[in-house]
Design a protein around this motif. Sequence first.
Motif, mmCIF file in Angstrom:
data_model
loop_
_atom_site.group_PDB
_atom_site.id
_atom_site.type_symbol
_atom_site.label_atom_id
_atom_site.label_comp_id
_atom_site.label_asym_id
_atom_site.label_seq_id
_atom_site.Cartn_x
_atom_site.Cartn_y
_atom_site.Cartn_z
ATOM 1 N N VAL A 181 -3.004 4.764 -8.279
ATOM 2 C CA VAL A 181 -3.898 3.621 -8.312
ATOM 3 C C VAL A 181 -5.197 3.657 -9.181
ATOM 4 C CG1 VAL A 181 -5.385 2.372 -6.619
ATOM 5 C CG2 VAL A 181 -2.918 2.775 -5.892
ATOM 6 N N TYR B 152 -5.566 2.110 0.815
ATOM 7 C CA TYR B 152 -4.718 3.256 0.188
ATOM 8 C C TYR B 152 -4.902 4.597 0.684
ATOM 9 C CZ TYR B 152 -2.812 -0.318 -3.015
ATOM 10 O OH TYR B 152 -1.940 -1.329 -3.367
ATOM 11 N N VAL C 22 0.767 -1.166 0.125
ATOM 12 C CA VAL C 22 -0.039 0.005 0.039
ATOM 13 C C VAL C 22 0.856 1.367 -0.011
ATOM 14 C CG1 VAL C 22 -1.935 -0.954 1.122
ATOM 15 C CG2 VAL C 22 -0.338 -0.104 2.586
ATOM 16 N N TYR C 23 2.169 1.153 -0.262
ATOM 17 C CA TYR C 23 2.911 2.390 -0.169
ATOM 18 C C TYR C 23 3.575 2.576 -1.670
ATOM 19 C CZ TYR C 23 2.237 2.676 4.581
ATOM 20 O OH TYR C 23 1.430 2.675 6.013
ATOM 21 N N TYR D 247 -0.639 1.030 -9.624
ATOM 22 C CA TYR D 247 -1.084 -0.111 -9.165
ATOM 23 C C TYR D 247 -2.400 -0.310 -9.625
ATOM 24 C CZ TYR D 247 2.620 -0.716 -5.589
ATOM 25 O OH TYR D 247 3.863 -1.049 -4.893
#
Lengths: 367, 382
Positions: free
Chosen positions: B278, B39, B14-15, B22
């Motif tokens: 994302v 996120y 999540v980083y 992503y």
Amino acid sequence: MPSPLQHRRSHNLLLLSKILSHPREGVAASPFTLVLDSLAQGRGGGRSLVGEIVGRCKASKTRVVFISFETVRRWKDVDVFIQAWGKDVDALEKEIHAAVEQQRSSRTLLIIDTLNPLATTSPALLPHFLSSLITPSVSVLATYHLDIPICSLPPTDHYIPPPLQTLKYLATTLLTPHSLPRVLARKAARERSVAEPVWGLEEGREGVIVGLDGGGVGESVGAGGDLGQGVVLEMEHRRKSGRGVREVFFVPLSPPPTPSHTTSTSSSPSSTKKSPKSREPILLDDHPLYNSSPPFPTSSSSLTTTANDPAPATFNLSLTEKQRRDREGVVLPYFDAQDEMGGGGEGGRILYEMGREDDFDEEEDEI
Amino acid sequence: MPSSRIPPLLEPYVYPPKDSLYLLTGVLNATTNWLVLRYLCAALHDGGAQNSRRGVKSEENAGDAIPEPGGRGTLGDGDGEKTAVVLVSWMRDFDFWRVEARRAVGLDLPKFSENGRFAFIDGLSCFFSPPKPAPPASPSPSAANPASAQPLRRGPIPLRQPSTLSPNRAIPPQTMPMPLSTSQADPPSKVPFQALESASLHALEALIQSTLSKLSSQKVFLILDHPSLLLTLPSTASSSHKQSSINTPLASLAITTSQHLLTTILSLRTHPQIHSTVITTPADSPFLHPSTQPTPLETENAAFITSLAHQADWLLSCRGLDTGWAKDVSGVLRLGRGGGWDGCCDSGEDEDWENGMAVEKEVLYYVGGDGGCKVFERGGGG
């Protein structure tokens, strides 16, 4: 007198290293190399292969011009980075020519990270665009993603061949990378005469886009020695004479900072200490893991339960290559009888050797 | 059941590092909303993030809502600048995200947007709901292409109405200036979000860029929630002409193709303020596997999603359990590398990234009724 295998080995390896490294001098071995990749090919996808080629170009001081249609991050070893998305084909061509002209004298490799956008928007211009880039000192290395469907051709383009076909026709070398664990798993499935496993989109499971190589397989293959990190490369090279050369190689990749591998150090610390000596490609047939007898971990999880871990037995259930060859060579009794009859269906014949005690009666039966 | 904000198994993912993409994919019964919230949480809730990302501690209580200011920057580098988030959603409205973010991960989104660290762009409401207070919403599609815009108007309204949990339904279709609300968070009429008023990509890009300029941070994390919806909408002819990139005959048809959309996304990703991106897309079979005689829309969707998967660094794919349904498992999360993952990228801050445990694997997850989630290995749940 070298054996055919040795001849093939030395010959094809030399050819591959010429294709991969784009040496500074001499005639380009392959003016237009096309890398065909898809998501199903896994970790050794096209990008890691292109990365390897860029690394080799760097080593041989070849200039690298990267034309990016989908890459945002600039690569480290790239000399010129051109953002191509959203640009007109003509404008792009001019920009590339300007970049190439900067250093006319040196050999240049143009890398196109994907041809799919061009193939989608202007398939008719593709051959002209590519051939305008290639000169004696400039070679092109382009990637095409096989799994992206071409959508909505303009009506004028309905009569031209599909872009992939054009590209395959134009290319002097086709490289198709595969990831080693998947090749091994497929081979294992073939040897056991079961359906070959598929990955990613081909799995047909709803919601699955990329395949997994299965837990631990990457590590165990990596632990298999210096040959662990690499990509299986299917090559089709067209010589000037028109003769084609097909070969399957294993190309070890220079160790990138792979997250998966740094984490696997805890389990197998020896695997990260790679010596750089075995960076040279080998034939896939020479790869110890490919060549060895089956008992290595297969990668698909459905296979692992059945093949990988047979019930603990004190004897060996699998066959070596020689045993299988011998087994295939065994002529079963009366096999020749079936042959003689010319394919069966014409009834049978009784093969019987008379023994001493048999009483042969000429009147009763005639054989 | 522990309801940590970010499950430990998910932390390495999540980083995102700089310039990465992503791709989160979901199917109908396993949506990506819970992942998007994680996120959001990772980007905004930065107190203690540096600890938790190394797996030293994972915070277990989702109760305390307000993150302390002055935390460190996240998303892969430690230059101290706080991350801002731009969330563009074509699937859910702001009320949904506000309520869910507060409930599941304890984030007060209106408060963040007051501080200039969060901006929401509503990608759907304004082309479909009839513009009640102000006329200028969605004038252009109907003006340019009334025949095709008309039937689209009907569909999603009944779907969207009952989904709101909040009584305040006063969505201002006009662009609202961002931070100037004096009250805290409660009156959502002051909610600072903007709505996309036309389906053209040019308008989208312009709106995101103007939003970016209003944010306080130079490090922006962009979340595009279901942008593939744009492929189904007629873009306005006038604005697609402005897109200099497209001069194929397609542009005159004013249909957003996957190539246009991908180009727009790429140019957004290269915006200097955007740190990482994302994107969520649906990955149900009809979107990915065109039928034998595919319609253009099927092909466009498949091409769009597959192209994104080739560009993405990581793919996080949610799907239902293969074996059916279970009480304590919501679905399967497959974490795999996308085609854009490369070891030779020029990213300096990869050290933290490598220290994480980002490996390709498949895990199970459970999203509880309270919004909290658990992520666990197969066989390790319970």
